[in-house]
Motif scaffolding. Structure first.
Motif, PDB file in Angstrom:
ATOM      1  N   ILE A   1      -7.436  -0.579  -3.031  1.00  0.00           N
ATOM      2  CA  ILE A   1      -7.110   0.806  -2.359  1.00  0.00           C
ATOM      3  C   ILE A   1      -6.723   1.764  -3.359  1.00  0.00           C
ATOM      4  O   ILE A   1      -5.834   1.418  -4.101  1.00  0.00           O
ATOM      5  CB  ILE A   1      -5.899   0.684  -1.378  1.00  0.00           C
ATOM      6  CG1 ILE A   1      -6.361  -0.187  -0.236  1.00  0.00           C
ATOM      7  CG2 ILE A   1      -5.419   2.104  -0.875  1.00  0.00           C
ATOM      8  CD1 ILE A   1      -5.259  -0.413   0.959  1.00  0.00           C
ATOM      9  N   VAL A   2      -7.325   2.913  -3.678  1.00  0.00           N
ATOM     10  CA  VAL A   2      -7.200   3.972  -4.608  1.00  0.00           C
ATOM     11  C   VAL A   2      -6.342   4.948  -4.053  1.00  0.00           C
ATOM     12  O   VAL A   2      -5.355   5.144  -4.778  1.00  0.00           O
ATOM     13  CB  VAL A   2      -8.464   4.550  -4.980  1.00  0.00           C
ATOM     14  CG1 VAL A   2      -8.371   5.728  -5.903  1.00  0.00           C
ATOM     15  CG2 VAL A   2      -9.641   3.538  -5.474  1.00  0.00           C
ATOM     16  N   SER A   3      -6.460   5.523  -2.933  1.00  0.00           N
ATOM     17  CA  SER A   3      -5.464   6.470  -2.340  1.00  0.00           C
ATOM     18  C   SER A   3      -5.349   6.349  -0.703  1.00  0.00           C
ATOM     19  O   SER A   3      -6.552   5.900  -0.166  1.00  0.00           O
ATOM     20  CB  SER A   3      -5.706   7.688  -2.744  1.00  0.00           C
ATOM     21  OG  SER A   3      -6.988   8.142  -2.341  1.00  0.00           O
TER      22      SER A   3
ATOM     23  N   MET B   1       0.779  -1.182   0.137  1.00  0.00           N
ATOM     24  CA  MET B   1       0.132   0.000   0.205  1.00  0.00           C
ATOM     25  C   MET B   1       0.959   1.147  -0.048  1.00  0.00           C
ATOM     26  O   MET B   1       1.895   1.213   0.937  1.00  0.00           O
ATOM     27  CB  MET B   1      -0.827  -0.116   1.103  1.00  0.00           C
ATOM     28  CG  MET B   1      -1.437   1.145   1.474  1.00  0.00           C
ATOM     29  SD  MET B   1      -2.963   1.111   2.782  1.00  0.00           S
ATOM     30  CE  MET B   1      -1.979   0.737   4.288  1.00  0.00           C
ATOM     31  N   LYS B   2       0.721   2.165  -1.062  1.00  0.00           N
ATOM     32  CA  LYS B   2       1.562   3.349  -1.219  1.00  0.00           C
ATOM     33  C   LYS B   2       0.678   4.302  -0.320  1.00  0.00           C
ATOM     34  O   LYS B   2      -0.497   4.931  -0.549  1.00  0.00           O
ATOM     35  CB  LYS B   2       1.432   3.828  -2.368  1.00  0.00           C
ATOM     36  CG  LYS B   2       2.023   5.225  -2.758  1.00  0.00           C
ATOM     37  CD  LYS B   2       3.588   5.144  -2.474  1.00  0.00           C
ATOM     38  CE  LYS B   2       4.247   6.485  -3.039  1.00  0.00           C
ATOM     39  NZ  LYS B   2       4.495   7.269  -1.805  1.00  0.00           N
ATOM     40  N   ILE B   3       1.527   5.054   0.808  1.00  0.00           N
ATOM     41  CA  ILE B   3       0.932   5.889   1.476  1.00  0.00           C
ATOM     42  C   ILE B   3       1.620   7.313   1.300  1.00  0.00           C
ATOM     43  O   ILE B   3       2.883   7.587   1.168  1.00  0.00           O
ATOM     44  CB  ILE B   3       0.979   5.629   3.030  1.00  0.00           C
ATOM     45  CG1 ILE B   3       0.201   4.414   3.312  1.00  0.00           C
ATOM     46  CG2 ILE B   3       0.342   6.777   3.985  1.00  0.00           C
ATOM     47  CD1 ILE B   3       0.422   3.641   4.700  1.00  0.00           C
ATOM     48  N   ASN B   4       0.744   8.565   1.040  1.00  0.00           N
ATOM     49  CA  ASN B   4       1.531   9.932   0.817  1.00  0.00           C
ATOM     50  C   ASN B   4       1.194  10.482   2.204  1.00  0.00           C
ATOM     51  O   ASN B   4       0.346  10.695   2.768  1.00  0.00           O
ATOM     52  CB  ASN B   4       0.562  10.754   0.230  1.00  0.00           C
ATOM     53  CG  ASN B   4       0.733   9.997  -1.339  1.00  0.00           C
ATOM     54  OD1 ASN B   4       1.674   9.579  -1.840  1.00  0.00           O
ATOM     55  ND2 ASN B   4      -0.589  10.179  -2.274  1.00  0.00           N
ATOM     56  N   TYR B   5       2.555  11.048   2.543  1.00  0.00           N
ATOM     57  CA  TYR B   5       2.580  11.722   4.006  1.00  0.00           C
ATOM     58  C   TYR B   5       2.859  13.265   3.743  1.00  0.00           C
ATOM     59  O   TYR B   5       3.384  13.499   2.892  1.00  0.00           O
ATOM     60  CB  TYR B   5       3.662  11.063   4.599  1.00  0.00           C
ATOM     61  CG  TYR B   5       3.552   9.708   5.196  1.00  0.00           C
ATOM     62  CD1 TYR B   5       2.801   9.270   6.102  1.00  0.00           C
ATOM     63  CD2 TYR B   5       4.127   8.653   4.368  1.00  0.00           C
ATOM     64  CE1 TYR B   5       2.863   8.007   6.652  1.00  0.00           C
ATOM     65  CE2 TYR B   5       3.990   7.191   4.758  1.00  0.00           C
ATOM     66  CZ  TYR B   5       3.476   7.116   5.872  1.00  0.00           C
ATOM     67  OH  TYR B   5       3.353   5.800   6.232  1.00  0.00           O
TER      68      TYR B   5
ATOM     69  N   THR C   1      -5.076  -3.729   4.699  1.00  0.00           N
ATOM     70  CA  THR C   1      -5.144  -4.363   3.177  1.00  0.00           C
ATOM     71  C   THR C   1      -5.891  -5.806   3.506  1.00  0.00           C
ATOM     72  O   THR C   1      -6.318  -6.484   2.494  1.00  0.00           O
ATOM     73  CB  THR C   1      -3.841  -4.478   2.671  1.00  0.00           C
ATOM     74  OG1 THR C   1      -2.992  -5.530   3.414  1.00  0.00           O
ATOM     75  CG2 THR C   1      -3.365  -3.212   2.447  1.00  0.00           C
ATOM     76  N   LYS C   2      -6.036  -6.498   4.625  1.00  0.00           N
ATOM     77  CA  LYS C   2      -6.524  -7.431   4.646  1.00  0.00           C
ATOM     78  C   LYS C   2      -8.161  -7.461   4.593  1.00  0.00           C
ATOM     79  O   LYS C   2      -8.947  -8.317   4.416  1.00  0.00           O
ATOM     80  CB  LYS C   2      -6.396  -8.050   6.274  1.00  0.00           C
ATOM     81  CG  LYS C   2      -4.967  -8.248   6.627  1.00  0.00           C
ATOM     82  CD  LYS C   2      -4.938  -8.885   8.059  1.00  0.00           C
ATOM     83  CE  LYS C   2      -3.334  -9.210   8.445  1.00  0.00           C
ATOM     84  NZ  LYS C   2      -3.121  -9.636   9.784  1.00  0.00           N
ATOM     85  N   PHE C   3      -8.606  -6.290   4.853  1.00  0.00           N
ATOM     86  CA  PHE C   3      -9.969  -6.053   4.838  1.00  0.00           C
ATOM     87  C   PHE C   3     -10.512  -5.370   3.577  1.00  0.00           C
ATOM     88  O   PHE C   3     -11.778  -5.098   3.309  1.00  0.00           O
ATOM     89  CB  PHE C   3     -10.465  -5.191   6.025  1.00  0.00           C
ATOM     90  CG  PHE C   3     -10.462  -5.894   7.413  1.00  0.00           C
ATOM     91  CD1 PHE C   3     -10.880  -6.768   7.813  1.00  0.00           C
ATOM     92  CD2 PHE C   3      -9.143  -5.362   8.198  1.00  0.00           C
ATOM     93  CE1 PHE C   3     -10.617  -7.463   9.012  1.00  0.00           C
ATOM     94  CE2 PHE C   3      -8.913  -5.953   9.341  1.00  0.00           C
ATOM     95  CZ  PHE C   3      -9.834  -7.088   9.716  1.00  0.00           C
TER      96      PHE C   3
ATOM     97  N   LYS D   1      -6.923   9.787   5.423  1.00  0.00           N
ATOM     98  CA  LYS D   1      -7.997   9.522   4.476  1.00  0.00           C
ATOM     99  C   LYS D   1      -7.291   8.353   3.623  1.00  0.00           C
ATOM    100  O   LYS D   1      -6.381   8.325   3.029  1.00  0.00           O
ATOM    101  CB  LYS D   1      -7.925  10.901   3.726  1.00  0.00           C
ATOM    102  CG  LYS D   1      -8.405  12.047   4.295  1.00  0.00           C
ATOM    103  CD  LYS D   1      -8.449  13.357   3.486  1.00  0.00           C
ATOM    104  CE  LYS D   1      -8.754  14.580   4.387  1.00  0.00           C
ATOM    105  NZ  LYS D   1      -8.951  15.668   3.665  1.00  0.00           N
ATOM    106  N   LEU D   2      -8.559   7.463   3.643  1.00  0.00           N
ATOM    107  CA  LEU D   2      -8.359   6.246   2.887  1.00  0.00           C
ATOM    108  C   LEU D   2      -9.660   5.963   2.078  1.00  0.00           C
ATOM    109  O   LEU D   2     -10.571   6.224   2.384  1.00  0.00           O
ATOM    110  CB  LEU D   2      -8.472   5.025   3.820  1.00  0.00           C
ATOM    111  CG  LEU D   2      -8.147   3.704   3.093  1.00  0.00           C
ATOM    112  CD1 LEU D   2      -6.837   3.531   2.465  1.00  0.00           C
ATOM    113  CD2 LEU D   2      -8.296   2.514   4.105  1.00  0.00           C
ATOM    114  N   HIS D   3      -9.218   6.028   0.738  1.00  0.00           N
ATOM    115  CA  HIS D   3     -10.192   5.732  -0.437  1.00  0.00           C
ATOM    116  C   HIS D   3      -9.862   4.306  -0.808  1.00  0.00           C
ATOM    117  O   HIS D   3      -8.925   3.891  -1.422  1.00  0.00           O
ATOM    118  CB  HIS D   3     -10.127   6.738  -1.518  1.00  0.00           C
ATOM    119  CG  HIS D   3     -11.400   6.596  -2.529  1.00  0.00           C
ATOM    120  ND1 HIS D   3     -12.551   6.959  -2.290  1.00  0.00           N
ATOM    121  CD2 HIS D   3     -11.188   6.094  -3.730  1.00  0.00           C
ATOM    122  CE1 HIS D   3     -13.332   6.638  -3.314  1.00  0.00           C
ATOM    123  NE2 HIS D   3     -12.339   6.007  -4.380  1.00  0.00           N
TER     124      HIS D   3
END
Length: 95
Positions: A34-36, A1-5, A28-30, A53-55
């Motif tokens: 993942i878009v962003s 998963m790529k996370i922007n900080y 990611t198990k659920f 914020k998770l989309h």
């Protein structure tokens, strides 16, 4: 998963970002797609405010936590976002 900080009024901490990557990997198990994912840290009156914020899977999930320690904020974000995502996953799997 790529996370922007995003870091506001704080110095960027690669150790905190790595810690957040490891903790939030459980999401990611659920979810399947993942878009962003965006996590922001901001210093406000001596405390750190963390927002996530998770989309994912066509839904938006938001979490907020505030504490004096970045790592405690990350743990709080993990608890809150996992709660939301797992509830969504349970509802989706019942239908």
């Amino acid at each position: 998963m790529k996370i922007n900080y995003t870091w506001k009024h704080l110095d960027r901490s690669e150790a905190a970002e790595k810690y957040a990557d490891e903790k939030l990997e459980r999401v990611t198990k659920f979810v399947q797609k993942i878009v962003s994912c965006e996590v922001s840290f901001e210093a406000i009156h001596g405390e750190i405010s963390a927002n996530m914020k998770l989309h994912a899977d066509g839904n938006n999930f938001n979490a907020h936590n505030q504490d004096k320690d970045v790592y405690v904020c990350i743990d709080g974000l993990e608890d809150k976002i996992l709660s939301q995502v797992s509830k969504h996953h349970d509802k989706k799997s019942q239908h």
